[in-house]
Design a protein around this motif. Structure first.
Motif, PDB file in Angstrom:
ATOM      1  N   GLY A 185      53.189  42.170  51.209  1.00 40.67           N
ATOM      2  CA  GLY A 185      51.860  41.869  51.713  1.00 40.67           C
ATOM      3  C   GLY A 185      51.737  40.413  52.087  1.00 40.67           C
ATOM      4  N   ARG A 186      50.663  40.088  52.807  1.00 37.41           N
ATOM      5  CA  ARG A 186      50.447  38.714  53.244  1.00 37.41           C
ATOM      6  C   ARG A 186      49.928  37.835  52.117  1.00 37.41           C
ATOM      7  N   CYS A 187      49.072  38.411  51.271  1.00 46.03           N
ATOM      8  CA  CYS A 187      48.503  37.616  50.184  1.00 46.03           C
ATOM      9  C   CYS A 187      48.928  38.153  48.824  1.00 46.03           C
ATOM     10  N   LYS A 188      48.855  37.289  47.845  1.00 47.11           N
ATOM     11  CA  LYS A 188      49.267  37.615  46.477  1.00 47.11           C
ATOM     12  C   LYS A 188      48.394  38.728  45.892  1.00 47.11           C
ATOM     13  N   PRO A 189      49.018  39.783  45.375  1.00 47.10           N
ATOM     14  CA  PRO A 189      48.224  40.867  44.780  1.00 47.10           C
ATOM     15  C   PRO A 189      47.440  40.382  43.556  1.00 47.10           C
ATOM     16  N   GLN A 190      46.235  40.914  43.391  1.00 47.95           N
ATOM     17  CA  GLN A 190      45.373  40.528  42.273  1.00 47.95           C
ATOM     18  C   GLN A 190      45.857  41.124  40.958  1.00 47.95           C
ATOM     19  N   LYS A 191      46.319  42.375  41.031  1.00 47.35           N
ATOM     20  CA  LYS A 191      46.666  43.099  39.813  1.00 47.35           C
ATOM     21  C   LYS A 191      47.850  44.021  40.079  1.00 47.35           C
ATOM     22  N   CYS A 192      48.753  44.107  39.126  1.00 45.40           N
ATOM     23  CA  CYS A 192      49.916  44.979  39.269  1.00 45.40           C
ATOM     24  C   CYS A 192      49.514  46.431  39.000  1.00 45.40           C
ATOM     25  N   LYS A 239      47.302  40.987  35.421  1.00 42.08           N
ATOM     26  CA  LYS A 239      46.633  40.275  36.514  1.00 42.08           C
ATOM     27  C   LYS A 239      47.337  38.968  36.845  1.00 42.08           C
ATOM     28  N   GLY A 240      47.463  38.679  38.139  1.00 45.17           N
ATOM     29  CA  GLY A 240      47.971  37.391  38.612  1.00 45.17           C
ATOM     30  C   GLY A 240      49.371  37.038  38.166  1.00 45.17           C
ATOM     31  N   ASN A 241      50.212  38.043  37.949  1.00 50.43           N
ATOM     32  CA  ASN A 241      51.557  37.789  37.457  1.00 50.43           C
ATOM     33  C   ASN A 241      52.623  37.866  38.545  1.00 50.43           C
ATOM     34  N   PHE A 242      52.199  37.844  39.807  1.00 54.83           N
ATOM     35  CA  PHE A 242      53.147  37.983  40.910  1.00 54.83           C
ATOM     36  C   PHE A 242      53.722  36.659  41.355  1.00 54.83           C
ATOM     37  N   GLU A 243      55.012  36.662  41.653  1.00 50.29           N
ATOM     38  CA  GLU A 243      55.697  35.490  42.185  1.00 50.29           C
ATOM     39  C   GLU A 243      56.297  35.864  43.532  1.00 50.29           C
ATOM     40  N   LYS A 244      56.239  34.925  44.478  1.00 50.09           N
ATOM     41  CA  LYS A 244      56.762  35.175  45.819  1.00 50.09           C
ATOM     42  C   LYS A 244      58.287  35.184  45.825  1.00 50.09           C
TER      43      LYS A 244
END
Length: 35
Positions: A15-22, A28-33
């Protein structure tokens, strides 16, 4: 498009933006590019 990886469970999502929740582990907010 970027690939985002959850640092808790390893779930990946594109996706273009960081996901809010897995959707897999519900963290929540645990995504890394990823490159």
């Amino acid at each position: 498009m970027a690939t985002w990886k959850c640092s808790t469970c390893g779930f990946t999502k594109e996706g273009r933006c960081k996901p809010q929740k897995c959707p897999q582990c519900q963290e929540k907010g645990n995504f890394e590019k990823q490159d």
